[in-house]
Design a protein around this motif. Structure first.
Motif, PDB file in Angstrom:
ATOM      1  N   GLU A  87      -3.700 -23.265  -4.522  1.00 33.45           N
ATOM      2  CA  GLU A  87      -3.363 -21.848  -4.345  1.00 33.45           C
ATOM      3  C   GLU A  87      -2.172 -21.680  -3.400  1.00 33.45           C
ATOM      4  OE1 GLU A  87      -5.842 -18.080  -2.849  1.00 33.45           O
ATOM      5  OE2 GLU A  87      -7.021 -19.604  -3.895  1.00 33.45           O
ATOM      6  N   ASP A  88      -2.242 -22.454  -2.322  1.00 28.08           N
ATOM      7  CA  ASP A  88      -1.180 -22.398  -1.323  1.00 28.08           C
ATOM      8  C   ASP A  88       0.166 -22.814  -1.915  1.00 28.08           C
ATOM      9  OD1 ASP A  88      -0.178 -22.166   1.368  1.00 28.08           O
ATOM     10  OD2 ASP A  88      -0.102 -24.379   1.383  1.00 28.08           O
ATOM     11  N   GLU A  89       0.139 -23.874  -2.720  1.00 27.15           N
ATOM     12  CA  GLU A  89       1.377 -24.362  -3.332  1.00 27.15           C
ATOM     13  C   GLU A  89       1.957 -23.352  -4.317  1.00 27.15           C
ATOM     14  OE1 GLU A  89       0.438 -29.175  -2.982  1.00 27.15           O
ATOM     15  OE2 GLU A  89      -0.029 -28.119  -4.851  1.00 27.15           O
ATOM     16  N   LYS A  91       1.649 -20.148  -4.105  1.00 22.03           N
ATOM     17  CA  LYS A  91       2.248 -19.103  -3.261  1.00 22.03           C
ATOM     18  C   LYS A  91       3.632 -19.524  -2.807  1.00 22.03           C
ATOM     19  CE  LYS A  91      -1.415 -16.635  -0.938  1.00 22.03           C
ATOM     20  NZ  LYS A  91      -2.283 -16.860   0.226  1.00 22.03           N
ATOM     21  N   LYS A  92       3.719 -20.789  -2.351  1.00 23.13           N
ATOM     22  CA  LYS A  92       4.997 -21.284  -1.836  1.00 23.13           C
ATOM     23  C   LYS A  92       6.062 -21.314  -2.933  1.00 23.13           C
ATOM     24  CE  LYS A  92       3.534 -23.804   2.220  1.00 23.13           C
ATOM     25  NZ  LYS A  92       2.951 -25.064   2.678  1.00 23.13           N
TER      26      LYS A  92
END
Lengths: 295, 273
Positions: A87-89, A91-92
């Motif tokens: 999820e974080d990736e 977003k990035k």
């Protein structure tokens, strides 16, 4: 793998009836810490390919991947690739500046892009845009300038007072100040005299020794011979060869792809062709040549 | 008149007290191929700009094909001498390749038919005929440089200066342009060509080498003579051609190579005898 190009194809303007593929189905992998030279004749696609690395150019089909960043204009493919990421990736991936911070791209003649009133302010422009405070930006910029051999007496000068080689080092410092993991340079030695060339290449070598990945676009085979560990050859928009400098110069590919063979290797080939008696297989630079010839 | 260029006691400064060029004097004969070498900052490019009247001299005189280089003669000079620079992005004026090559010709009142013919002829000579309708942003650096070269060559000038004009080209491109210049020189033996270059191997095959150092003429002569002066060249940090380097290193190892051997072909023949 830190960088990979996966079936990368790029067409500049599809609506143009004369459009052509600037990149055709390129596949390439580069690991962290490699020193790679990208060679090939004018118009072979070298500059286009490196610009996909920080999304200045997005592949028409296929994708370039830098760590978890996916660069493509194929929306379907992009969505598919996003499913493989955390999820974080994901977003990035929406924040392009994070990719641009990771991949520092030094263009051809970067000194033409200097614009600030002082050398230091020019270098600070990048880090300030990447959300550092003035003070932090100043600190990293000073470090970057020192690492390219520009000393304090220059910091408050106008960039336009500097020589060509100095300006180019300042421009490189501007990129280094953002502390990229991957440094991409397009023809960094073009138009410099032998001393200037050496200065720039020693700066790049030092950056490499700090563990950064270096990707270099160049026509200068002496630079390839003396610095690169891996050579990627492009020809007519296609990737045709991944090899080492020594192997490339010893092979016949060099003429096939109309690359410049360093004079040393040209001479070596002449000797072999004419039946020189001594063994030349270990000749890879000037000293090793003289060693054999002088025996 | 045999002289293409005559330079007499030329001085130039960009800022007061710092002489970029100091007391430069030399002649270039018609038909000569001169390599002008020296470090960045030695004054090479400044000198070339003075020759074309892109900058006015502070002191001294220049004659180009017997015309004095000064303001009144500017339009005359434009018909005699032209220059191609190294960065192609600063030289692209037209919106397409065709427009760009035509630009100089348009300023010369050349009839349209003749102009179209010349544009096509030179676009094809530099290998850009396929790209006539392309805009500069679709071209690579080397392709733009070819266009800039075609634009100058199409003008039919008597004296052409290349200021690192092939630095962005790949070797095949450099070779193409060299051949083209040689062909043009054959057609017109009086075509004078000055190449500002860092390429020592190119300088080695020219008719004459002029070395500038800190704004002054440091050496001037035939490549064979000039590059013999290894220690002198080293003292200003200039390299010598590969063949000279090999000969001198072998001499240190007591391997004598005869003087008349001057290129790698001859040397390889000699060593394989």
């Amino acid at each position: 793998m830190q960088v990979s190009c996966n079936n990368v194809t790029f067409v500049y303007d599809k609506k143009d009836p004369n459009h052509y593929d600037a990149l055709k189905d390129i596949n390439l992998e580069i690991s962290k810490g490699e020193f790679v030279a990208l060679v090939g004749k004018t118009g072979s696609g070298k500059s286009t390919l490196v610009q996909t690395l920080n999304a200045l150019i997005k592949p028409t089909s296929g994708y370039t991947k830098v760590d978890y960043f996916i660069v493509t204009s194929d929306k379907k493919l992009f969505k598919e690739k996003m499913k493989e990421l955390s999820e974080d990736e994901v977003k990035k991936n929406k924040k392009l500046y994070l990719l641009r911070k990771k991949v520092g791209l030094v263009f051809q003649f970067p000194e033409y892009q200097l614009f600030s009133v002082t050398v230091l302010k020019d270098v600070m422009f990048g880090p300030t845009n990447f959300n550092l405070t003035e003070e932090e930006a100043k600190k990293v910029s000073i470090e970057a300038l020192k690492s390219v051999g520009i000393d304090e007496s220059y910091f408050n000068k106008s960039p336009f007072e500097l020589s060509g080689g100095e300006k180019r080092r300042v421009a490189i410092a501007g990129i280094l100040a953002s502390d990229p993991d991957i440094l991409v340079l397009d023809e960094p030695t073009a138009g410099l005299d032998p001393d200037g060339k050496k200065e720039i290449m020693e700066v790049i070598k030092k950056v490499h020794e700090k563990g950064k990945t270096i990707i270099l676009v160049t026509h200068d085979m002496d630079v390839v011979m003396n610095y690169a560990k891996k050579v990627v050859v492009l020809n007519d928009s296609k990737l045709v060869k991944i090899t080492t400098p020594h192997e490339l110069f010893d092979s016949d590919d060099i003429e096939k792809y109309s690359l410049e063979i360093p004079t040393l290797y040209k001479f070596k080939k002449l000797l072999v062709k004419k039946g020189y008696k001594k063994d030349l297989s270990n000749v890879y630079d000037f000293n090793s040549l003289i060693e054999v010839l002088g025996k | 008149m045999k002289e293409a260029i005559r330079v007499e006691h030329l001085y130039f400064s960009y800022e007061k007290g710092v002489e970029t060029l100091k007391d430069i004097s030399f002649n270039v004969n018609k038909g000569e191929y001169v390599a002008l070498i020296g470090h960045n900052g030695s004054g090479k490019s400044t000198l070339s700009k003075l020759l074309c009247y892109l900058l006015p001299a502070d002191k001294g005189q220049i004659f180009v094909d017997d015309i004095e280089v000064k303001e009144e003669n500017e339009s005359l000079l434009r018909k005699k001498i032209g220059i191609v620079f190294q960065n192609p992005d600063n030289q692209f004026i037209g919106s397409t390749v065709e427009d760009d090559i035509a630009f100089g010709l348009e300023n010369r009142n050349i009839p349209r038919e003749e102009m179209v013919r010349l544009v096509h002829e030179f676009a094809s000579k530099v290998g850009m005929i396929k790209y006539l309708n392309k805009s500069p942003d679709e071209l690579s650096g080397g392709q733009k440089q070819r266009v800039a070269i075609a634009g100058i060559l199409a003008l039919g000038l008597k004296i052409i200066i290349f200021d690192e004009a092939t630095s962005m080209l790949d070797p095949e491109g450099v070779e193409d342009i060299k051949k083209l210049i040689m062909e043009m020189k054959k057609e017109d033996p009086e075509l004078t060509f000055i190449s500002i270059t860092h390429d020592i191997e190119e300088a080695y095959i020219s008719d004459r080498v002029i070395i500038l150092n800190k704004g002054e003429i440091f050496l001037d002569g035939k490549p064979n003579e000039v590059f013999q002066k290894e220690d002198l060249l080293k003292s200003i940090g200039l390299d010598i051609p590969f063949i000279m380097k090999v000969k001198s290193s072998l001499k240190d190892k007591n391997v004598q190579i005869p003087n008349e051997i001057n290129n790698i072909e001859e040397l390889s023949d000699y060593l394989c005898k």
